[in-house]
Design a protein around this motif. Structure first.
Motif, PDB file in Angstrom:
ATOM      1  N   ILE A 168       0.836  -1.205   0.000  1.00 36.19           N
ATOM      2  CA  ILE A 168       0.000   0.000   0.000  1.00 36.19           C
ATOM      3  C   ILE A 168       0.871   1.256   0.000  1.00 36.19           C
ATOM      4  O   ILE A 168       0.594   2.234  -0.713  1.00 36.19           O
ATOM      5  CB  ILE A 168      -0.940   0.000   1.219  1.00 36.19           C
ATOM      6  CG1 ILE A 168      -1.913  -1.181   1.139  1.00 36.19           C
ATOM      7  CG2 ILE A 168      -1.714   1.308   1.305  1.00 36.19           C
ATOM      8  CD1 ILE A 168      -2.835  -1.142  -0.061  1.00 36.19           C
ATOM      9  N   GLY A 169       1.959   1.228   0.802  1.00 37.46           N
ATOM     10  CA  GLY A 169       2.831   2.398   0.855  1.00 37.46           C
ATOM     11  C   GLY A 169       3.495   2.704  -0.474  1.00 37.46           C
ATOM     12  O   GLY A 169       3.743   3.871  -0.804  1.00 37.46           O
ATOM     13  N   ALA A 175       0.048   8.401   4.598  1.00 36.07           N
ATOM     14  CA  ALA A 175       0.456   7.626   5.764  1.00 36.07           C
ATOM     15  C   ALA A 175      -0.748   7.179   6.598  1.00 36.07           C
ATOM     16  O   ALA A 175      -0.746   6.082   7.170  1.00 36.07           O
ATOM     17  CB  ALA A 175       1.412   8.437   6.634  1.00 36.07           C
ATOM     18  N   GLY A 176      -1.784   8.017   6.675  1.00 35.97           N
ATOM     19  CA  GLY A 176      -2.967   7.651   7.448  1.00 35.97           C
ATOM     20  C   GLY A 176      -3.651   6.424   6.870  1.00 35.97           C
ATOM     21  O   GLY A 176      -4.085   5.527   7.613  1.00 35.97           O
ATOM     22  N   GLY A 301       4.258   8.523  13.812  1.00 38.33           N
ATOM     23  CA  GLY A 301       4.203   9.702  12.975  1.00 38.33           C
ATOM     24  C   GLY A 301       5.131   9.736  11.785  1.00 38.33           C
ATOM     25  O   GLY A 301       5.182  10.750  11.067  1.00 38.33           O
ATOM     26  N   LEU A 302       5.896   8.701  11.526  1.00 40.14           N
ATOM     27  CA  LEU A 302       6.769   8.685  10.355  1.00 40.14           C
ATOM     28  C   LEU A 302       5.945   8.480   9.093  1.00 40.14           C
ATOM     29  O   LEU A 302       4.882   7.866   9.104  1.00 40.14           O
ATOM     30  CB  LEU A 302       7.816   7.578  10.473  1.00 40.14           C
ATOM     31  CG  LEU A 302       8.859   7.736  11.588  1.00 40.14           C
ATOM     32  CD1 LEU A 302       9.828   6.563  11.571  1.00 40.14           C
ATOM     33  CD2 LEU A 302       9.625   9.048  11.440  1.00 40.14           C
ATOM     34  N   THR A 303       6.471   8.981   7.985  1.00 32.30           N
ATOM     35  CA  THR A 303       5.769   8.859   6.706  1.00 32.30           C
ATOM     36  C   THR A 303       6.768   8.533   5.605  1.00 32.30           C
ATOM     37  O   THR A 303       7.986   8.595   5.806  1.00 32.30           O
ATOM     38  CB  THR A 303       5.054  10.173   6.338  1.00 32.30           C
ATOM     39  OG1 THR A 303       6.034  11.238   6.249  1.00 32.30           O
ATOM     40  CG2 THR A 303       4.010  10.548   7.383  1.00 32.30           C
ATOM     41  N   GLY A 304       6.238   8.199   4.433  1.00 32.27           N
ATOM     42  CA  GLY A 304       7.061   8.022   3.247  1.00 32.27           C
ATOM     43  C   GLY A 304       8.077   6.899   3.352  1.00 32.27           C
ATOM     44  O   GLY A 304       7.877   5.891   4.033  1.00 32.27           O
ATOM     45  N   SER A 305       9.206   7.116   2.666  1.00 27.83           N
ATOM     46  CA  SER A 305      10.242   6.084   2.579  1.00 27.83           C
ATOM     47  C   SER A 305      10.852   5.756   3.936  1.00 27.83           C
ATOM     48  O   SER A 305      11.209   4.609   4.203  1.00 27.83           O
ATOM     49  CB  SER A 305      11.352   6.541   1.616  1.00 27.83           C
ATOM     50  OG  SER A 305      10.843   6.740   0.320  1.00 27.83           O
ATOM     51  N   SER A 306      10.988   6.757   4.806  1.00 28.32           N
ATOM     52  CA  SER A 306      11.588   6.496   6.117  1.00 28.32           C
ATOM     53  C   SER A 306      10.739   5.512   6.921  1.00 28.32           C
ATOM     54  O   SER A 306      11.260   4.616   7.598  1.00 28.32           O
ATOM     55  CB  SER A 306      11.754   7.799   6.893  1.00 28.32           C
ATOM     56  OG  SER A 306      10.500   8.449   7.071  1.00 28.32           O
ATOM     57  N   ALA A 307       9.408   5.652   6.832  1.00 22.97           N
ATOM     58  CA  ALA A 307       8.527   4.727   7.540  1.00 22.97           C
ATOM     59  C   ALA A 307       8.627   3.320   6.967  1.00 22.97           C
ATOM     60  O   ALA A 307       8.679   2.330   7.705  1.00 22.97           O
ATOM     61  CB  ALA A 307       7.079   5.224   7.471  1.00 22.97           C
TER      62      ALA A 307
END
Length: 364
Positions: A168-169, A175-176, A301-307
């Motif tokens: 999904i990412g 992110a939500g 709270g992390l988002t994108g590639s880092s998450a």
């Protein structure tokens, strides 16, 4: 003293390398004996006696190195790190995990190629490994149901939810959405695992129950015709030869007609499977724990590639850990099992990630 006697004495003196090696062996034997004594302190009956017997054998090996070292034994060495760690685990926890580690330690003994060890000592270590293997197998049997649920549950949670989150990412969804998708995957997967494990265990127990001898059949034994003796057919159906079945049936009937109780029917060994509810709750909990790791970065709270990278890293560490534990308990190489677990998990997650990328590109 003649020059020849002096030369002979010098040849009999151990080299510094030998002394260091003997001291290390002495320290390891003492540490291994302590492991068995600590394990024995947590057990009763035959297992306690067996473990104390192993400790006595290690004491005999210890005496061999003491005799070789002589005065040099006054400067003891420290046992190997693995022996010290094993001793701490035995003092603190005990259990099948420590027995499995002790089994691996016995199998790694260097006495077979050690010129200063006797052939009897090398043989002892081999036999010790089999003794510990047998003791560990008892614990493995007792924990087999729970252990299976734990391994399957955690790994399914790790792999399935990581694959879901990465897939999904990779589409570029917010992110939500990824977080709520992961939470839905956690709940749905845990419920599915719990329900499936309950049905599986209940079905297996019911199948085994149907194969147990009927206790009520014992009440009919006094009325059997001795000349026909159909009881022999029962024992033949259970696997005895015709001669063995006839003899056993005659002995049972003679016991019953002498006024003794009928022998108890043999119990089916289904206790190792566990109960349906315990298996279901274990699977639910273990799956939920595994499935929680991939969504932890999003919960913080992390988002994108880092998450995504952190989720993959956390799951990778967990896969390595569960694989290593399986390796230790099964007596296999922990590193190989850990890498296998990691490869399978990452392989499945990579497929869904690539599909997510392709789907996201198509939609864009």
């Amino acid at each position: 003293m003649s020059q020849q006697d002096q030369a002979t004495e010098r040849q009999d003196q151990p080299t510094p390398q030998q002394v260091r090696r003997w001291r290390r062996y002495l320290a390891d034997e003492r540490a291994e004996g302590a492991v068995y004594r600590h394990l024995a302190a947590r057990r009763e009956g035959a297992e306690r006696e067996i473990l104390l017997g192993l400790a006595d054998a290690e004491r005999r090996h210890e005496q061999h190195w003491l005799d070789l070292l002589g005065a040099a034994a006054a400067k003891p060495a420290r046992a190997a790190v693995r022996s010290r760690v094993l001793g701490w685990l035995a003092r603190t926890f005990g259990g099948v995990f420590v027995l499995a580690l002790a089994q691996s330690a016995e199998q790694r003994s260097a006495y077979a190629s050690e010129e200063d060890a006797t052939t009897a000592m090398a043989a002892d270590e081999r036999v010790h490994g089999e003794v510990v293997r047998a003791l560990a197998s008892r614990g493995r049997s007792r924990m087999s149901g729970t252990f299976r649920a734990a391994v399957f549950g955690v790994n399914d949670g790790l792999v399935s939810n990581l694959a879901l989150v990465l897939g999904i990412g990779a589409t570029g969804t917010g992110a939500g959405t990824v977080l709520f998708t992961g939470l839905a995957g956690l709940l749905a997967g845990a419920l599915s695992m719990g329900a499936g494990e309950y049905v599986s265990v209940r079905s297996q127990r019911e199948l085994l129950e149907s194969s147990r001898p009927d206790p009520a059949a014992g009440a009919a034994l006094p009325d059997l015709d001795v000349d026909v003796n159909e009881l022999a057919l029962v024992y033949r159906a259970r696997g005895m030869s015709a001669t063995e079945a006839e003899g056993h049936a005659a002995a049972v009937l003679a016991r019953v007609r002498a006024g003794h109780d009928a022998p108890e029917p043999a119990e089916s060994a289904y206790e190792e499977i566990g109960t349906g509810w315990s298996a279901a709750l274990s699977s639910f909990g273990f799956f939920a724990v595994g499935a929680l790791l991939p969504i932890l970065p999003y919960l913080f709270g992390l988002t994108g590639s880092s998450a995504l990278l952190l989720a993959a890293g956390l799951v990778g560490l967990a896969l390595l850990g569960t694989g290593a534990v399986v390796g230790v308990l099964s007596g296999g190489p922990p590193l190989r099992r850990a890498l296998r677990q990691l490869g399978i998990g990452y392989g499945a997650a990579a497929v869904t990630y690539l599909l997510g990328l392709a789907f996201g590109t198509t939609v864009a």
